[in-house]
Design a protein around this motif. Structure first.
Motif, short mmCIF file in Angstrom:
data_model
loop_
_atom_site.label_atom_id
_atom_site.label_comp_id
_atom_site.label_asym_id
_atom_site.label_seq_id
_atom_site.Cartn_x
_atom_site.Cartn_y
_atom_site.Cartn_z
N ILE A 146 66.54 26.39 2.65
CA ILE A 146 66.10 25.56 1.52
C ILE A 146 66.52 26.21 0.21
O ILE A 146 66.25 27.38 -0.04
CB ILE A 146 64.58 25.36 1.53
CG1 ILE A 146 64.14 24.76 2.86
CG2 ILE A 146 64.14 24.48 0.38
CD1 ILE A 146 64.71 23.39 3.14
N THR A 200 62.98 23.91 -3.70
CA THR A 200 61.63 24.45 -3.57
C THR A 200 60.83 24.21 -4.85
O THR A 200 59.66 23.80 -4.81
CB THR A 200 61.68 25.97 -3.28
OG1 THR A 200 62.40 26.18 -2.06
CG2 THR A 200 60.28 26.55 -3.15
N THR A 228 69.55 22.83 -1.27
CA THR A 228 69.61 22.84 0.19
C THR A 228 70.92 22.23 0.67
O THR A 228 71.33 21.17 0.21
CB THR A 228 68.43 22.03 0.77
OG1 THR A 228 67.21 22.57 0.27
CG2 THR A 228 68.43 22.09 2.29
N ASN A 286 59.95 20.48 -5.14
CA ASN A 286 58.85 20.09 -4.25
C ASN A 286 57.51 20.64 -4.72
O ASN A 286 56.47 20.02 -4.52
CB ASN A 286 59.14 20.58 -2.82
CG ASN A 286 60.31 19.84 -2.19
OD1 ASN A 286 60.57 18.69 -2.51
ND2 ASN A 286 61.03 20.52 -1.31
#
Length: 379
Positions: A73, A78, A63, A81
């Motif tokens: 993003i 991703t 990001t 997370n």
């Protein structure tokens, strides 16, 4: 997004370029170790390549921020997370590790549990050392878990405690796991005599029933949950993987968990952790200190296990080779193989593999319980 980035573009400073180049070198070193030295290649290869990806100027893999506001993003963020921020990937990997482990040698000789416990000494010693060097209690606890000699446990604990040093902890944990055959032998030779290293331990094969093998992961999970509730996730996923192995009705699933599933999770783990290896966060003096403390943890794990073996020989009629205590760390199966090879070098007829393997799988259980205790104390 890219138009906005170009509008806000400022030429990188010389310091930034030097930092990026240094991280490319670190990434290249990890790739070299994975390919040339075959050190944990499933993890170090994606970790090294990921380190290069995230340290390219305006990398689309992560990001980008403009005036403190996140734009599109990045895919690695991703992935992080989805699998690391919520501790999912390490837990899933434990299923595969559990499916790989045969607890038979340990169940045949339950006293080997003691070596698994003793070989966690490095965790608590290193925690004290990290505090002396000025790390916060949470960061010291996260660093100490390198001594678990278990990469997934190190990731889970450091991420759960929200330590800012998680990438350095991961690199140290997996690097030293791969270096067990180099780290342990000189430490063992330093604190044992040749006579002790030549002690023979005849292995008597005791048949372990299928019922016992099935009940074992269930009982361990319940006991660990009662005494160290924070360890339930770690122990539970590990034991669930072992239950898949031992139940006898999920053979194909067990083989998949051991191979394809574990390999895919490990690859994703390496790529996602690389998100936190951006130069400004990784290149700091604390990283070198963490690497040094990780080495201390492994050394004192080895010392703790070996000293227990020497202590038992003061009271037991049937002598144990104290070297098997060094196999009580969680680095499976490298530690067991290292001890076995050392035994053969001292005496070509001294076969310690099964004893060392029993201590090694005991270390697997002890390490995740130790990780749960760390969480119980400091989370």
């Amino acid at each position: 997004m890219w138009e906005m980035l170009l509008e806000s573009f400022t030429a990188p400073s010389l310091t930034q370029w030097l930092q990026w180049i240094a991280m490319w070198g670190i990434g290249g070193l990890l790739i070299y170790l994975a390919i040339k030295k075959e050190m944990e290649p499933a993890l170090l290869l994606p970790l090294g390549f990921g380190a290069i990806l995230v340290n390219l100027p305006f990398s689309g893999a992560i990001t980008q921020y403009i005036n403190g506001v996140a734009q599109e993003i990045g895919p690695l963020d991703t992935l992080f997370n989805a699998g690391i921020a919520n501790e999912l990937f390490p837990l899933l990997l434990f299923i595969g590790i559990g499916a790989m482990i045969d607890f038979g040698p340990l169940l045949s000789n339950p006293k080997l549990f003691l070596f698994g416990a003793a070989a966690q000494f490095g965790i608590f010693f290193t925690l004290s050392m990290a505090r002396l060097f000025g790390f916060s209690l949470v960061d010291a606890a996260s660093i100490s878990i390198i001594g678990a000699a278990d990469g997934p446990t190190a990731i889970f604990v450091s991420q759960f405690l929200n330590s800012g040093y998680a990438p350095a902890i991961l690199v140290a944990a997996y690097s030293y796991m791969a270096l067990v055959p180099i780290i342990q032998p000189p430490v063992i030779r330093l604190i044992t005599t040749k006579k002790e290293r030549m002690i023979r331990m005849p292995y008597v094969q005791r048949e372990v029933s299928k019922v016992v093998r099935i009940l074992f992961p269930i009982v361990i999970t319940v006991v660990a949950g009662l005494f160290a509730p924070k360890s339930v996730a770690l122990v539970g996923f590990l034991m669930f993987g072992n239950l898949i192995r031992e139940c006898g009705v999920l053979r194909a699933l067990s083989e998949t968990a051991q191979k394809e599933f574990a390999n895919i999770i490990t690859l994703l783990l390496g790529l996602s952790i690389a998100t936190k290896m951006q130069a400004e966060a990784f290149l700091r003096p604390e990283t070198l200190l963490i690497m040094a403390l990780g080495l201390v943890a492994f050394v004192f794990d080895t010392v703790g296990g070996v000293l227990l073996g020497k202590l038992l020989n003061l009271f037991c009629k049937s002598k144990v080779n104290p070297m098997i205590g060094a196999a009580g760390i969680s680095a499976f199966p490298m530690a067991a193989r290292t001890v076995h090879k050392m035994g053969l070098k001292e005496d070509p007829q001294n076969f310690l593999l099964m004893h060392a393997a029993g201590a090694n799988v005991a270390g697997q259980i002890a390490s995740v319980i130790a990780g749960g205790l760390i969480l119980s104390f400091f989370a």
